[in-house]
Scaffold this motif. Structure first.
Motif, PDB file in Angstrom:
ATOM      1  N   ILE A 214      -1.556   7.751 -20.283  1.00 54.57           N
ATOM      2  CA  ILE A 214      -1.651   6.295 -20.247  1.00 54.57           C
ATOM      3  C   ILE A 214      -1.124   5.818 -18.899  1.00 54.57           C
ATOM      4  O   ILE A 214      -0.089   6.305 -18.421  1.00 54.57           O
ATOM      5  CB  ILE A 214      -0.838   5.657 -21.391  1.00 54.57           C
ATOM      6  N   ASP A 215      -1.835   4.894 -18.270  1.00 53.83           N
ATOM      7  CA  ASP A 215      -1.407   4.282 -17.008  1.00 53.83           C
ATOM      8  C   ASP A 215      -1.278   2.778 -17.218  1.00 53.83           C
ATOM      9  O   ASP A 215      -2.093   2.159 -17.915  1.00 53.83           O
ATOM     10  CB  ASP A 215      -2.421   4.555 -15.891  1.00 53.83           C
ATOM     11  N   PHE A 216      -0.280   2.182 -16.598  1.00 51.87           N
ATOM     12  CA  PHE A 216      -0.062   0.742 -16.745  1.00 51.87           C
ATOM     13  C   PHE A 216       0.670   0.239 -15.496  1.00 51.87           C
ATOM     14  O   PHE A 216       1.266   1.019 -14.740  1.00 51.87           O
ATOM     15  CB  PHE A 216       0.767   0.444 -17.994  1.00 51.87           C
ATOM     16  N   GLY A 217       0.618  -1.062 -15.283  1.00 53.28           N
ATOM     17  CA  GLY A 217       1.322  -1.610 -14.131  1.00 53.28           C
ATOM     18  C   GLY A 217       0.962  -3.058 -13.856  1.00 53.28           C
ATOM     19  O   GLY A 217       0.149  -3.672 -14.565  1.00 53.28           O
ATOM     20  N   MET A 218       1.581  -3.580 -12.819  1.00 51.44           N
ATOM     21  CA  MET A 218       1.329  -4.945 -12.378  1.00 51.44           C
ATOM     22  C   MET A 218       1.522  -5.021 -10.872  1.00 51.44           C
ATOM     23  O   MET A 218       2.434  -4.388 -10.324  1.00 51.44           O
ATOM     24  CB  MET A 218       2.258  -5.937 -13.078  1.00 51.44           C
ATOM     25  N   ALA A 219       0.663  -5.783 -10.232  1.00 46.90           N
ATOM     26  CA  ALA A 219       0.753  -5.951  -8.779  1.00 46.90           C
ATOM     27  C   ALA A 219       0.777  -7.436  -8.434  1.00 46.90           C
ATOM     28  O   ALA A 219       0.157  -8.260  -9.113  1.00 46.90           O
ATOM     29  CB  ALA A 219      -0.420  -5.269  -8.082  1.00 46.90           C
ATOM     30  N   TYR A 220       1.498  -7.746  -7.376  1.00 46.24           N
ATOM     31  CA  TYR A 220       1.521  -9.101  -6.820  1.00 46.24           C
ATOM     32  C   TYR A 220       1.198  -9.003  -5.337  1.00 46.24           C
ATOM     33  O   TYR A 220       1.805  -8.208  -4.601  1.00 46.24           O
ATOM     34  CB  TYR A 220       2.887  -9.755  -7.009  1.00 46.24           C
ATOM     35  N   THR A 221       0.225  -9.785  -4.898  1.00 43.78           N
ATOM     36  CA  THR A 221      -0.184  -9.774  -3.495  1.00 43.78           C
ATOM     37  C   THR A 221      -0.202 -11.198  -2.963  1.00 43.78           C
ATOM     38  O   THR A 221      -0.794 -12.092  -3.578  1.00 43.78           O
ATOM     39  CB  THR A 221      -1.588  -9.155  -3.324  1.00 43.78           C
ATOM     40  N   GLU A 222       0.439 -11.391  -1.825  1.00 42.26           N
ATOM     41  CA  GLU A 222       0.409 -12.676  -1.128  1.00 42.26           C
ATOM     42  C   GLU A 222      -0.181 -12.442   0.257  1.00 42.26           C
ATOM     43  O   GLU A 222       0.299 -11.591   1.003  1.00 42.26           O
ATOM     44  CB  GLU A 222       1.816 -13.255  -1.002  1.00 42.26           C
TER      45      GLU A 222
END
Length: 714
Positions: A214-222
């Motif tokens: 299982i792969d999971f995550g979150m990204a934030y890009t500005e």
């Protein structure tokens, strides 16, 4: 802690240079935790000098011939001029000089947790900046002219259109003593892009059973993008001063046909032109006429020609994107088969602000040259946009035999509009013609392309480093971005053309020339004009200003829009790679077929908005390579079919093109590699056109480009 530094320097036959350096380090703390950071720096300087000879169309005493429709193309176009009209043959020079500099800093923290869990934290900060490298600007054009053209013609029968001209008796276009200093423009552009990214992702690897992980995550890009622009300009196209102001020895006569060797039509083009010492010329005209110190339009920093920014566009784009992915594995035909399914959510907010110059009026400055007058003030306008998407994907592969693999996938993907299209603010072109002006406006509310994709492929690995593959792809695309042209007024601007004074001149029997009409207005309406001189033919030089009673000036404004229709794109990909035993020699062949219904109909009027996807075309590559004993070498032929390169009211196409490239590298010692490459070995030329293949958009000779360098790491 272990660190690794790599560096690369290159040199080419053009006036461009670049360098790249990279430093990366990692530290492994107790076995489960690893920290890594890296820094990359690169710089690229480019300087381009151009000289040209050319003619301007005045739409005066015209004769022409065109092919039959539905897309009529020009066969020839010709204009004739009287001796007193002072029609010009232009000798201009330009200088483009910019430096781009990039910095990138990244860090990574990886934790190998118990139970097959891995957690990774990534952070990244990078900047890219581009600005001019001299005191003149990023792009500068300085004009000169010889006045006295009797006729001018363009013949479109050859791949390279042929320009020809005749001069009135007693005027020699190759006499440097007759070259008169003209108008000029100094453009100053700045660009900066800053990206900040943080991503937290995790994975769980499972042993046994259908669940593989299982792969999971979150990204934030500005992403913060700034593009600023300003210019100074002098509209002295009828002559900033007499030809005697400029010494003859500043000019050099050079031949022209040999610069287009190998192109159809090159033998018949204008045989020669005058180039000039750019820096010396700018110093002379600035000293004589205040070209940069006191320009007619704009303002420059003291002691330079660097224009103050009058357009300053800024975009901040923020994206949050969590995701979850399941990995499965099972046995089939005695081999492992895999399935991966995931879902990604993206939410993007766009804030755009634009500083644009505020115009106050217009003026008629020369025969076919009308200009917007700016107050020197600018004003910010602000725009916002946002969008969100759910993006599922499924991938599957299976091996019915040990040497065959079949793949299938389905996904939703998005591609956002380019930043130039997203930037808000109305920009008007400073010069307009008698009928209308032109301009452009961005659209921060543009939605990204959204595509629903199906991909199928089969691969047969028939030998070591050898395989044959075939694939099929199908895409349903929505939110196409095309150019729309809107006719509208702007800032309440008006134009002298066809106004009361203009019509009075025509009614009074003024000569059917711009000289006669302008002369009548200068003589009868002194309160709304500014006379700056008289040209040798007796025509007054100066500005005629628009008045409140003049008609409103319409602008044709190009703006990007989303189409409300969808389109289908599909195609096939074929490839083969074969290695010749253990010799190190091999070959690669591939061909891609692309079809779709998002095509442009060039027979439609320019007022019809169309959605079309630029760049659709077949392509092919053939490569011979060698890779053994530290020596790598490649010779490749790359071909691309004709394709639509730009849409809008005046679409343009790039014609079929193929070129041969070659490269080689050798690892002298561990960590030290020398390399060289040749691009476009045989000097193939390129050509593009508008709706008709006779209406040339560009035609450029090809030249081989060489590069060599050294890479080292320690």
């Amino acid at each position: 802690m272990r660190c690794r530094r790599t560096a690369r320097t290159t040199s080419t036959t053009s006036t461009a240079s670049g360098s790249t350096a990279r430093l990366s380090c990692n530290s492994a703390r107790p076995e489960s935790l690893t920290a890594t950071f890296d820094y990359t720096y690169s710089r690229n300087k480019v300087e381009v000098r151009n000289n040209s000879v050319g003619i301007w169309f005045n739409f005066n005493n015209v004769s022409s011939n065109w092919t039959d429709g539905p897309i009529a193309g020009p066969i020839f176009y010709s204009e004739a001029f009287g001796a007193l009209e002072r029609k010009d043959l232009s000798y201009s020079g330009s200088l483009v000089a910019n430096q781009s500099e990039n910095h990138s800093l990244g860090g990574n923290l990886t934790w190998e947790a118990p139970g097959g869990v891995t957690v990774v934290l990534d952070a990244h900060h990078s900047t890219a900046e581009s600005k001019p490298t001299n005191k003149y600007g990023s792009s500068v054009s300085v004009g000169n002219a010889v006045f006295g053209v009797a006729s001018q013609t363009i013949n479109f029968d050859t791949a390279l259109p042929v320009i020809s001209y005749t001069m009135h008796p007693g005027i020699n276009a190759l006499n440097p003593a007759l070259i008169t200093p003209g108008g000029n423009a100094f453009r100053n552009a700045y660009f900066r892009d800053e990206i900040n990214q943080v991503q937290l992702r995790g994975s769980y690897d499972h042993d046994g059973g259908f669940l593989d992980g299982i792969d999971f995550g979150m990204a934030y890009t500005e992403n913060k993008v700034r593009s600023a622009y300003g210019f100074i300009q002098n509209e002295t196209w009828s002559g900033a001063g007499p030809a005697s102001d400029i010494p003859d020895d500043i000019f050099s006569l050079v031949s022209l046909p040999d610069k287009f060797a190998g192109m159809d039509g090159a033998a018949n083009i204008i045989p020669s032109l005058y180039t000039f010492d750019f820096e010396r010329m700018v110093g002379l005209i600035d000293g004589l006429y205040g070209t940069c110190r006191n320009p007619q339009i704009g303002k420059a920093a003291a002691g330079t020609c660097l224009a103050d920014y009058t357009v300053d566009r800024r975009i901040t784009e923020k994206t949050v994107s969590p995701y979850f992915q399941f990995r499965g594995k099972f046995g089939a035909f005695g081999n492992d088969a895999h399935v991966v399914a995931g879902l990604r959510y993206e939410h993007t907010d766009i804030n755009s602000s634009a500083l644009v110059p505020v115009p106050t009026g217009t003026s008629w400055n020369a025969a076919n040259e009308f200009y917007i007058i700016y107050s020197g003030d600018s004003d910010f306008s602000r725009f916002k946009g946002s969008y969100e998407n759910w993006l599922p994907s499924v991938d599957f592969d299976i091996s019915p035999t040990d040497d065959i693999k079949l793949r299938a996938s389905y996904s939703h993907t998005i591609t956002r509009a380019d930043y130039g299209s997203l930037q808000g603010g109305l920009t008007l072109d400073a010069q307009f013609r008698i009928a209308f002006g032109t301009g452009s406006r961005g659209n921060p509310g543009l939605l990204p392309y959204k595509s629903k994709n199906i991909d199928l492929s089969a691969e047969w690995y028939y030998g070591r480093n050898s395989y044959i593959s075939a694939g099929f792809f199908h895409k349903d695309v929505a939110n196409f971005i095309s150019q729309d042209r809107v006719t509208e007024g702007a800032f309440g601007l008006r134009t002298v053309a066809n106004g009361p004074r203009y019509n009075a001149a025509v009614a009074a029997g003024a000569e059917a020339t711009t000289c006669g009409i302008r002369g009548y207005i200068f003589n009868n309406y002194p309160g709304s004009v500014q006379v700056t001189g008289t040209d040798p033919s007796g025509c007054p030089i100066g500005q005629i200003y628009a008045l409140p009673e003049d008609p409103l000036l319409n602008f044709q404004v190009n703006t990007p829009v989303n189409s409300d229709q969808t389109a289908t794109l599909y195609g096939f990909e074929f490839a083969i790679q074969h290695s010749f035993w253990d010799t190190g020699f091999g070959a690669i062949l591939n061909y891609t077929i692309v079809r779709g219904d998002a095509t442009f109909d060039a027979t439609q009027p320019s007022t019809v908005t169309q959605f079309a996807l630029p760049g659709l075309s077949d392509s092919a590559n053939a490569v011979l390579f060698y890779d053994k004993g530290g020596l790598q070498a490649r010779v490749a032929y790359n071909w691309r079919q004709k394709f639509l390169a730009g849409t809008g009211a005046n679409p343009f196409y790039v014609q079929d093109y193929g070129q041969i490239d070659a490269s080689a590298s050798y690892e002298v010692t561990k960590g030290l590699t020398v390399f060289g490459e040749v691009i476009n070995l045989t000097g193939e030329s390129r050509r593009g056109h508008r709706r008709s293949d006779r209406n040339v958009f560009f035609a450029s000779p090809g030249f081989a480009r060489y590069a060599a360098g050294v890479r080292f790491s320690f």
